[in-house]
Design an enzyme around this catalytic site. Structure first.
Site, PDB file in Angstrom:
ATOM      1  N   GLU A 180       0.878  -1.168   0.000  1.00 43.04           N
ATOM      2  CA  GLU A 180       0.000   0.000   0.000  1.00 43.04           C
ATOM      3  C   GLU A 180       0.910   1.210   0.000  1.00 43.04           C
ATOM      4  O   GLU A 180       1.407   1.633   1.041  1.00 43.04           O
ATOM      5  CB  GLU A 180      -0.910  -0.059   1.235  1.00 43.04           C
ATOM      6  CG  GLU A 180      -2.130   0.807   1.122  1.00 43.04           C
ATOM      7  CD  GLU A 180      -2.089   1.943   2.090  1.00 43.04           C
ATOM      8  OE1 GLU A 180      -1.871   3.082   1.622  1.00 43.04           O
ATOM      9  OE2 GLU A 180      -2.265   1.703   3.293  1.00 43.04           O
ATOM     10  N   CYS A 197      -2.296   8.399   3.116  1.00 44.30           N
ATOM     11  CA  CYS A 197      -2.121   7.864   1.756  1.00 44.30           C
ATOM     12  C   CYS A 197      -3.321   8.268   0.912  1.00 44.30           C
ATOM     13  O   CYS A 197      -3.220   8.369  -0.306  1.00 44.30           O
ATOM     14  CB  CYS A 197      -2.047   6.348   1.776  1.00 44.30           C
ATOM     15  SG  CYS A 197      -0.675   5.761   2.715  1.00 44.30           S
TER      16      CYS A 197
HETATM   17  C1  UN1 Z   1      -3.155   5.365   5.163  1.00 47.36           C
HETATM   18  O1  UN1 Z   1      -3.097   6.568   4.983  1.00 47.36           O
HETATM   19  O2  UN1 Z   1      -2.140   4.637   5.046  1.00 47.36           O
HETATM   20  O3  UN1 Z   1      -8.966   5.738   4.342  1.00 47.36           O
HETATM   21  C2  UN1 Z   1      -4.384   4.650   5.605  1.00 47.36           C
HETATM   22  C3  UN1 Z   1      -8.341   6.354   5.217  1.00 47.36           C
HETATM   23  C4  UN1 Z   1      -7.959   5.615   6.463  1.00 47.36           C
HETATM   24  C5  UN1 Z   1      -6.733   4.801   6.263  1.00 47.36           C
HETATM   25  C6  UN1 Z   1      -5.593   5.508   5.648  1.00 47.36           C
HETATM   26  N1  UN1 Z   1      -9.057   4.763   6.831  1.00 47.36           N
HETATM   27  O4  UN1 Z   1      -8.032   7.535   5.105  1.00 47.36           O
END
Ligand code: UN1
Length: 513
Positions: free
Chosen positions: A267, A301
């Site tokens: 990821e 992310c």
């Molecule tokens: C991340 O930024 O690695 O969808 C995960 C989201 C959170 C998870 C982010 N539930 O923004």
């Protein structure tokens, strides 16, 4: 909730100021003599010193993890689920302290720290139910009096490498599933948020101990990427490495794990865009853009990095967005009044500055922000959230900068919006704001978003745990969290059973002497 002091947080989570970096239940240990200073991103205050795990510590932890796997996989899956249920309960009890630790160590605001712990609780609940449903289909055999079916078996020790920005939730997504699947988990938390790793391990240790389970089902090694990280990804005993981080890091992991034909869930970077149509509810679009771009100081992310706005509504929308940006209260993330905390460290601020300089050089126009703030708490980690009008094709826009910088651009035809949307190397999350069914459906079709997550009238960040989480292209591939992501944590077996007594070869082959 009154602001929780460091002392109280540490006490609630069993943290000490001189911490050792390896654990599989029982005492923490480390023999590397390499010290890691953990400083608050807000004040620069030394929170703790961690003696990192070295090669010998890794070997010890890994051996124990392998031993525990043999016992753990023999336990029926619903009984493994019962342990994960108890982990969920323990997290409920520690939610306030753990949420505050996330905020203290990583810098996201308290409500988001608590939200992250809620994600952990949610995935535990999800996994408990799933533990009774690790099911495969029964398939029709072409041979008479035969049956075919699929079974799922435990895989082994799963390696989890997590990033600083979600220092607890991403571990839970992986471990809750790995555990119900009969795997043990070996975690390397981010060196930028190691105390979160210690706290989580302390919480689950109590649950495993209370249930008299073997040590090693949950294991942690805090150490350098170049030593511990490399050992973990190269270790043939680890059939699956699930890693969150930069595309650069993911490429390295993919290379090393791929060379030994191991599996990965990666990821990596996102470059998430929201399309705002002239047929959109602009109030909703505004709230979602604001949270997506400014929330977690742009360090998700899934953060919104690009807005692709219809030219008819562009000016009005940008004006309102800037008005919202002006009201952002920046400061101590543990203060309930704060909306945006610091970036993780000075390095992240440098990246923020470099990106702004590059954007300007590449034809970008700063509409708001672009400023590093005089340190309110002694550390140069606070910045203004920034909006820059720029072309999608600019080199800097093609790149994920982990900071609150939002690139905005105009479109005329929806096809053009889709083209701009997909014209980046990454493919994690996406969204469209539009009340036109045709536009929304097209965005979700093969013609639309090429991302792993595509939303309608919702922003790009803040996904629920029930869905599969992950992306395409340079985001890496693989899915964590909900839906059928559990399958990655097990090995699939196809079984054909002849109950009729006659031997039949498939494909009509005759083979008799
Ligand atoms: C991340 O930024 O690695 O969808 C995960 C989201 C959170 C998870 C982010 N539930 O923004």
């Amino acid at each position: 909730m009154a602001k929780m002091s460091k002392k109280k947080i540490f006490k609630a989570l069993g943290l000490v100021t001189k911490q050792k970096g390896a654990n599989y239940g029982g005492e923490w240990f480390a023999t590397s003599k390499q010290l890691l200073e953990v400083r608050s991103p807000t004040s620069g205050q030394l929170l703790a010193t961690v003696e990192q795990a070295g090669a010998r510590d890794y070997t010890r932890v890994m051996q124990q993890s392998q031993k525990a796997f043999v016992a753990w996989r023999a336990r029926p899956a619903p009984k493994r689920g019962e342990i994960v249920r108890q982990v969920g309960e323990a997290l409920r009890e520690k939610k306030d302290a753990l949420g505050a630790l996330v905020s203290l160590e990583m810098g996201k605001i308290l409500t988001e720290g608590l939200g992250e712990v809620q994600e952990m609780i949610d995935i535990c609940d999800f996994a408990v139910g799933q533990s009774r449903f690790l099911s495969g289909p029964t398939l029709q055999s072409e041979r008479p009096d035969h049956r075919m079916m699929e079974q799922w078996h435990p895989l082994g020790t799963v390696g989890v490498i997590s990033a600083f920005n979600f220092p607890v939730a991403v571990w839970a997504w992986n471990t809750a599933l790995a555990w119900i699947c009969g795997d043990t988990a070996l975690w390397k938390p981010s060196s930028k948020a190691p105390l979160c790793g210690v706290a989580c391990q302390n919480i689950v240790n109590e649950v495993f101990k209370r249930n008299k389970l073997p040590m090693g089902i949950s294991a942690v090694v805090i150490g350098r990427g170049s030593t511990i990280g490399e050992k973990l990804i190269g270790d043939k005993r680890i059939p699956l490495v699930s890693a969150t981080g930069s595309t650069r890091m993911g490429k390295r992991i993919g290379e090393v794990v791929g060379a030994r034909l191991g599996r990965t869930i990666l990821e990596l970077g996102g470059n998430n865009a929201l399309i705002i149509s002239d047929k959109a509810d602009l109030t909703g679009a505004l709230a979602s853009s604001f949270f997506g771009a400014v929330g977690t100081a742009g360090q998700r992310c899934t953060s919104t990095r690009r807005l692709i706005i219809h030219e008819k509504v562009y000016d009005t929308f940008i004006k309102k967005l800037i008005a919202n940006y002006k009201k952002v209260r920046i400061g101590d993330p543990l203060d309930p009044q704060t909306l945006m905390g610091p970036l993780i460290d000075e390095g992240a601020v440098k990246e923020y500055e470099n990106a702004i300089t590059a954007a300007k050089a590449q034809g970008g126009k700063v509409l708001y922000g672009a400023k590093v703030l005089t340190p309110p708490f002694g550390r140069r980690t606070f910045v203004l959230p920034t909006i820059i009008a720029i072309e999608n094709s600019a080199e800097i826009v093609q790149h994920e900068t982990f900071a609150p910088i939002l690139y905005v651009m105009k479109y005329r035809q929806i096809e053009e919006a889709f083209r701009l949307h997909n014209d980046v190397p990454q493919g994690l999350s996406s969204g469209i704001y539009s009340d036109s069914v045709a536009e929304a459906e097209a965005f979700l079709s093969y013609l639309g978003s090429d991302c792993g997550i595509a939303n309608v009238n919702i922003g790009t960040s803040g996904a629920e745990i029930g869905g599969a989480f992950g992306g395409e292209k340079e985001t890496g591939g693989g899915r964590e969290s909900g839906s059928d992501s559990w399958k990655a944590y097990m090995r699939r077996q196809t079984n054909t059973i002849n109950w009729g007594g006659q031997v039949h070869l498939a494909q009509g082959v005759e083979f008799q002497s």
